[in-house]
Structure formats: structure tokens, C-alpha cells
Design a protein around this motif. Structure first.
Motif, PDB file in Angstrom:
ATOM      1  N   SER A  36       0.840  -1.188   0.000  1.00 32.15           N
ATOM      2  CA  SER A  36       0.000   0.000   0.000  1.00 32.15           C
ATOM      3  C   SER A  36       0.877   1.240   0.000  1.00 32.15           C
ATOM      4  O   SER A  36       2.091   1.174   0.214  1.00 32.15           O
ATOM      5  CB  SER A  36      -0.897   0.007   1.238  1.00 32.15           C
ATOM      6  OG  SER A  36      -0.107   0.164   2.414  1.00 32.15           O
ATOM      7  N   ARG A  37       0.271   2.393  -0.190  1.00 31.46           N
ATOM      8  CA  ARG A  37       1.011   3.640  -0.144  1.00 31.46           C
ATOM      9  C   ARG A  37       1.628   3.853   1.238  1.00 31.46           C
ATOM     10  O   ARG A  37       2.782   4.299   1.354  1.00 31.46           O
ATOM     11  CB  ARG A  37       0.088   4.811  -0.507  1.00 31.46           C
ATOM     12  CG  ARG A  37      -0.344   4.836  -1.976  1.00 31.46           C
ATOM     13  CD  ARG A  37      -1.503   5.802  -2.183  1.00 31.46           C
ATOM     14  NE  ARG A  37      -1.879   5.990  -3.577  1.00 31.46           N
ATOM     15  CZ  ARG A  37      -2.626   5.147  -4.271  1.00 31.46           C
ATOM     16  NH1 ARG A  37      -3.069   4.024  -3.700  1.00 31.46           N
ATOM     17  NH2 ARG A  37      -2.927   5.404  -5.541  1.00 31.46           N
ATOM     18  N   ALA A  38       0.870   3.518   2.262  1.00 28.77           N
ATOM     19  CA  ALA A  38       1.383   3.686   3.629  1.00 28.77           C
ATOM     20  C   ALA A  38       2.583   2.780   3.871  1.00 28.77           C
ATOM     21  O   ALA A  38       3.573   3.176   4.514  1.00 28.77           O
ATOM     22  CB  ALA A  38       0.278   3.387   4.639  1.00 28.77           C
ATOM     23  N   GLU A  39       2.521   1.552   3.373  1.00 27.12           N
ATOM     24  CA  GLU A  39       3.642   0.626   3.547  1.00 27.12           C
ATOM     25  C   GLU A  39       4.875   1.121   2.787  1.00 27.12           C
ATOM     26  O   GLU A  39       6.010   1.005   3.285  1.00 27.12           O
ATOM     27  CB  GLU A  39       3.236  -0.772   3.073  1.00 27.12           C
ATOM     28  CG  GLU A  39       2.249  -1.457   4.001  1.00 27.12           C
ATOM     29  CD  GLU A  39       1.668  -2.725   3.403  1.00 27.12           C
ATOM     30  OE1 GLU A  39       1.267  -3.603   4.186  1.00 27.12           O
ATOM     31  OE2 GLU A  39       1.603  -2.825   2.151  1.00 27.12           O
ATOM     32  N   LEU A  40       4.666   1.677   1.614  1.00 27.43           N
ATOM     33  CA  LEU A  40       5.796   2.213   0.850  1.00 27.43           C
ATOM     34  C   LEU A  40       6.440   3.382   1.580  1.00 27.43           C
ATOM     35  O   LEU A  40       7.674   3.515   1.601  1.00 27.43           O
ATOM     36  CB  LEU A  40       5.329   2.657  -0.542  1.00 27.43           C
ATOM     37  CG  LEU A  40       4.988   1.534  -1.518  1.00 27.43           C
ATOM     38  CD1 LEU A  40       4.294   2.097  -2.746  1.00 27.43           C
ATOM     39  CD2 LEU A  40       6.241   0.764  -1.916  1.00 27.43           C
ATOM     40  N   ALA A  41       5.629   4.226   2.196  1.00 29.12           N
ATOM     41  CA  ALA A  41       6.172   5.352   2.959  1.00 29.12           C
ATOM     42  C   ALA A  41       7.006   4.848   4.128  1.00 29.12           C
ATOM     43  O   ALA A  41       8.108   5.353   4.390  1.00 29.12           O
ATOM     44  CB  ALA A  41       5.036   6.242   3.445  1.00 29.12           C
ATOM     45  N   ALA A  75     -14.036  -2.562  10.651  1.00 29.39           N
ATOM     46  CA  ALA A  75     -14.397  -1.287  10.049  1.00 29.39           C
ATOM     47  C   ALA A  75     -13.241  -0.716   9.251  1.00 29.39           C
ATOM     48  O   ALA A  75     -12.097  -1.123   9.395  1.00 29.39           O
ATOM     49  CB  ALA A  75     -14.804  -0.307  11.149  1.00 29.39           C
ATOM     50  N   GLY A  76     -13.569   0.228   8.415  1.00 31.58           N
ATOM     51  CA  GLY A  76     -12.523   0.913   7.657  1.00 31.58           C
ATOM     52  C   GLY A  76     -12.412   0.401   6.242  1.00 31.58           C
ATOM     53  O   GLY A  76     -12.761  -0.735   5.931  1.00 31.58           O
ATOM     54  N   ARG A  77     -11.928   1.275   5.421  1.00 28.01           N
ATOM     55  CA  ARG A  77     -11.761   0.953   4.004  1.00 28.01           C
ATOM     56  C   ARG A  77     -10.420   0.263   3.795  1.00 28.01           C
ATOM     57  O   ARG A  77      -9.387   0.757   4.260  1.00 28.01           O
ATOM     58  CB  ARG A  77     -11.824   2.244   3.209  1.00 28.01           C
ATOM     59  CG  ARG A  77     -11.661   2.084   1.726  1.00 28.01           C
ATOM     60  CD  ARG A  77     -11.799   3.449   1.078  1.00 28.01           C
ATOM     61  NE  ARG A  77     -11.341   3.426  -0.285  1.00 28.01           N
ATOM     62  CZ  ARG A  77     -11.291   4.497  -1.052  1.00 28.01           C
ATOM     63  NH1 ARG A  77     -11.669   5.665  -0.560  1.00 28.01           N
ATOM     64  NH2 ARG A  77     -10.869   4.411  -2.296  1.00 28.01           N
ATOM     65  N   PRO A  78     -10.386  -0.900   3.126  1.00 30.57           N
ATOM     66  CA  PRO A  78      -9.115  -1.593   2.932  1.00 30.57           C
ATOM     67  C   PRO A  78      -8.173  -0.799   2.038  1.00 30.57           C
ATOM     68  O   PRO A  78      -8.598  -0.135   1.089  1.00 30.57           O
ATOM     69  CB  PRO A  78      -9.519  -2.915   2.277  1.00 30.57           C
ATOM     70  CG  PRO A  78     -10.845  -2.640   1.639  1.00 30.57           C
ATOM     71  CD  PRO A  78     -11.519  -1.622   2.516  1.00 30.57           C
ATOM     72  N   ALA A  79      -6.878  -0.856   2.351  1.00 29.58           N
ATOM     73  CA  ALA A  79      -5.879  -0.154   1.548  1.00 29.58           C
ATOM     74  C   ALA A  79      -5.714  -0.862   0.212  1.00 29.58           C
ATOM     75  O   ALA A  79      -5.755  -2.088   0.137  1.00 29.58           O
ATOM     76  CB  ALA A  79      -4.558  -0.106   2.294  1.00 29.58           C
ATOM     77  N   ARG A  80      -5.526  -0.075  -0.828  1.00 29.98           N
ATOM     78  CA  ARG A  80      -5.323  -0.649  -2.157  1.00 29.98           C
ATOM     79  C   ARG A  80      -3.838  -0.908  -2.363  1.00 29.98           C
ATOM     80  O   ARG A  80      -3.002  -0.007  -2.238  1.00 29.98           O
ATOM     81  CB  ARG A  80      -5.832   0.311  -3.236  1.00 29.98           C
ATOM     82  CG  ARG A  80      -7.322   0.607  -3.172  1.00 29.98           C
ATOM     83  CD  ARG A  80      -8.160  -0.610  -3.547  1.00 29.98           C
ATOM     84  NE  ARG A  80      -7.976  -1.030  -4.914  1.00 29.98           N
ATOM     85  CZ  ARG A  80      -8.721  -0.580  -5.932  1.00 29.98           C
ATOM     86  NH1 ARG A  80      -9.648   0.330  -5.736  1.00 29.98           N
ATOM     87  NH2 ARG A  80      -8.523  -1.055  -7.154  1.00 29.98           N
ATOM     88  N   GLY A  81      -3.512  -2.153  -2.684  1.00 31.48           N
ATOM     89  CA  GLY A  81      -2.138  -2.485  -2.987  1.00 31.48           C
ATOM     90  C   GLY A  81      -1.756  -2.030  -4.390  1.00 31.48           C
ATOM     91  O   GLY A  81      -2.617  -1.724  -5.231  1.00 31.48           O
TER      92      GLY A  81
END
Length: 411
Positions: A36-41, A75-81
Motif C-alpha cells: 500500500s502507499r502507507a507501507e511504501l512510505a 471497520a474501515g476501508r481496505p488499503a489498495r495495494g
């Protein structure tokens, strides 16, 4: 003239963007699962805002696509890989061998999207005639790529010989080529040499080198250092050390087929005697097996030999044992010199590995000084007989992964 501070700042900003693009795309390409974008960061140390901006540029440039979100509880929207795009740039890989031509298209994710083969003994033909046939094969590959929505980002040609930096084939003994200016002979053929929207012209390289690079990036069971041997009519080797291809001082390393295994043995096309090719090349194996006139092209001969070996044909089993013994003598010398622990049998050797490996290992055990406590693995190539063409195409798309800014600049 001294550049202004504004100009220096612009250069630095541009360089930083290029670096960020390469870092993020490289992480996506190397990931075991879509990050995901967060994982890349988190992995790169870049801010989330920077990663998001870079990813948007890569998506707009058809280098990256969003994967379908994985099922998620709570809950929450899954992150897009994020994954490498399958509908953007692609590489055209071409191969000239003694009795066949091949063309393949590989997309950015490494998937083969087109593969074509033209079978013909090229030795009686001039280089210009052989290359004209190649142009026709390349044109069909290009048309198929376009029909699939792919854009060719360049081409690479694998040849069984010594190639200089200008793309001239200095010597290809089994083809009878000497000082053949391949780029000049291809001038005027748009599928290969005329840039389209900035696409670079054809790159020419040794087929064993491109096969080794293909193996290096194939994924499964690949080590950082290995010897890749391509067995066809001729025999070539690609040497990979610490994850990089070793080319030698002039780029001509790996001519294992012309290492003498019997110094006073059979004469070779190269002018020497007792070369490995004369005992372990495909024509030599077929002759020893009594199949010299069987009209088996290089890309089908190995399958036929394997079929006969499985059936227990004594002549074929004897020929493969003799070839494996000669191959083991040459390999042992390389292992003693370079301290490699893995040997990959590619090209026509890949399907014959079950019969070649025992005599190869026997010679390694006899001749390698460290064999008793440092065993050598001998295994078939992941890419098999298609390694050179696939490796050639892969070399094109890897240039995009390492330098995506150039592709994006095409608009």
C-alpha cells in the motif's frame, strides 16, 4: 557560466523526483505482495504525501496499477495495494541462433505476452538475409503487442558471439559471422531501429549474457552468484557475481564453449582444437547418439533427446553421459577459478539436466579442490530454452524500472 541558484534548485528538484520515482517503483517491483502507499512510505522513509504524488505519476504513466483490495474484516476501508501495470510499456526480445530465430514480448511485470519462432538453418545465409527474416518476426511481435494495448519501450537482440559496444558482432563462429555491423544492416527497419516517441534503438548483446540476466531476475531459486550455461549448437556462459553480470574487460567473457577439454582433440570452427562445443554441443550430442541426419532444430532437438533418454535409448544415454563428462571438465575449471556454488543449465541443456547432471557432478567432485566440503548445485534454468529471448526482453523493461523518469518524460 555559473548556474543561478534557481537553476541549481530546479536540477536538484528534478534529480530528487527521479530518485523517488525509481525508489518507489523498485519497491513495488520487488515486493512479494502488493504494497500500500502507507507501507511504501514506511519502507522508504518518504512522507506519505510524497509517496502518493509519486504513485499518481506512476499510475498516470501506466507503470503501476492498483490491485483489487483483499477481503478485510472490521471497520474501515481496505488499503489498495500497488502492482506493476500489465498494459503499459513492454520489451521486445529477439534471438538469432544457428538454426532458428525467436521473438518475444515481455510486459513490465515480467509476463511473456508474445512468443514466435522461425526455424531455418542460417549458416548458408548472409547476415543481411538472416536479419531481414528477423525484421519480419519482430514486426509480427510488434503488431501483436499493439493489439494487446502494449507499447514497446525498446528491443534487445541476443546473438551467439562476441559483440562490441557499437553492436557489431565481431565473431560468431557457428554462424560464420565476422565483423557484422548489425545496427547498420538494420537501418531503415522501423520495428527495430527508428525511435518511436523516444524509444531507444536496438541493443545487441551476447545470448548467454542475456540468458543469465533473465535467470537472475526470474525469481524462484535464484542465488546472487552463479554460472549459467546455454547449450545449443554452440555453448555460451553468463557469469553472475553478487547479483551483477560479469562481462570482462571488453565485454566478451563467458566463451566456455571454446575452452579446450581435450587440447589435441577435434578441430573447432573457431580455429582451435578440442573445444567443449565439439563434445557437448547439440550437434555433437546428436552425432554421438546416431541422430546427425534427423533434421532436429535446436529448439526441438533437446525435447527429442529427452524423450529418447526417458525411453532408455542406449545410444542417447551414452551420448548424454559423454557430453556431461566434457561439460563437467569445463565447469570444474570455472568453479575452481571463481568459487561459485551454483551452475545453471539453460537453453537446450535445461530439459536434459536429469542425464547431464550426474556426470557433471562426478567431474566436479573429482576436479574441484573444495568439492568435499563445499558442494556445487547443478540445476536446470528457470526459463529453460527461452532464456535468451526472454532475458533480452526483460533487459528492456528493467531499464524502465530502474529509470522510470525517462519513460514518464515521453508523455
Amino acid at each position: 557560466m555559473t548556474p543561478t541558484p534557481a537553476a541549481v534548485g530546479a536540477v536538484r528538484q528534478g534529480s530528487l523526483r527521479e530518485l523517488n520515482l525509481a525508489v518507489v517503483l523498485g519497491r513495488i517491483a520487488a515486493a512479494d505482495r502488493p504494497p500500500s502507499r502507507a507501507e511504501l512510505a514506511a519502507e522508504t522513509g518518504l512522507t506519505r504525501a510524497t509517496v502518493s504524488a509519486v504513485v499518481e505519476d506512476l499510475i498516470t504513466g501506466r507503470l503501476v496499477a492498483e490491485a483489487d483490495p483483499a477481503p478485510r474484516s472490521g471497520a474501515g476501508r481496505p488499503a489498495r495495494g500497488l502492482v506493476l501495470a500489465g498494459d503499459g510499456p513492454a520489451g521486445l526480445g529477439l534471438e538469432i541462433n544457428v538454426d532458428y530465430l525467436a521473438a518475444c514480448v515481455v510486459d513490465l511485470a515480467g509476463r511473456v505476452r508474445h512468443h514466435g519462432v522461425h526455424r531455418a538453418d542460417l549458416r548458408p545465409h548472409s547476415p543481411a538475409d538472416a536479419l531481414a527474416r528477423l525484421v519480419d518476426l519482430a514486426g509480427r511481435a510488434r503488431a501483436d503487442a499493439a493489439a494487446q494495448g502494449l507499447t514497446l519501450a525498446g528491443a534487445a537482440l541476443a546473438v551467439p558471439g562476441l559483440v562490441d559496444d557499437a553492436g557489431t558482432v565481431r565473431l560468431a563462429p557457428n554462424l560464420g559471422w565476422r565483423d557484422v555491423p548489425v545496427p547498420a544492416l538494420l537501418a531503415g527497419h522501423p520495428p527495430l531501429t527508428e525511435p518511436v516517441d523516444g524509444v531507444p534503438p536496438l541493443v545487441v548483446d551476447n545470448e548467454a549474457n542475456l540468458a543469465a540476466l533473465g535467470e537472475l531476475h526470474a525469481g524462484a531459486d535464484v542465488t546472487a552468484s552463479f554460472l549459467h550455461i546455454s547449450g545449443e549448437v554452440g555453448i555460451g556462459a553468463g557469469i553472475v557475481l553478487d547479483g551483477a553480470l560479469f562481462r570482462g574487460a571488453r565485454g566478451w567473457s563467458g566463451e566456455i564453449g571454446h575452452m579446450p577439454v581435450r587440447p589435441e582433440g577435434r578441430p573447432c570452427r573457431c580455429g582451435g582444437r578440442g573445444c567443449l562445443e565439439q563434445y557437448a554441443g547439440q550437434e555433437a550430442i546428436l552425432a554421438t547418439a546416431g541422430l546427425a541426419g534427423a533434421d532436429l532444430p535446436a529448439d526441438t532437438a533437446a525435447a527429442r533427446l529427452a524423450e529418447l533418454a526417458r525411453a532408455g535409448a542406449a545410444d542417447v544415454l551414452g551420448a548424454l553421459h559423454e557430453a556431461g563428462t566434457a561439460l563437467g571438465v569445463a565447469i570444474a575449471g570455472v568453479v575452481n577459478l571463481l568459487d561459485l556454488d551454483t551452475v545453471v543449465l539453460g537453453g537446450g541443456y535445461a530439459p536434459l539436466t536429469p542425464w547431464l547432471r550426474p556426470p557433471v557432478l562426478a567431474e566436479i567432485s573429482r576436479r574441484v579442490l573444495t568439492a568435499a566440503w563445499s558442494p556445487v548445485t547443478v540445476r536446470p534454468a528457470v526459463l529453460g530454452a527461452d532464456a535468451a529471448a526472454v532475458g533480452a526482453a526483460g533487459s528492456v523493461v528493467r531499464r524502465i524500472v530502474t529509470r522510470p523518469a525517462g519513460w514518464l518524460a515521453r508523455g
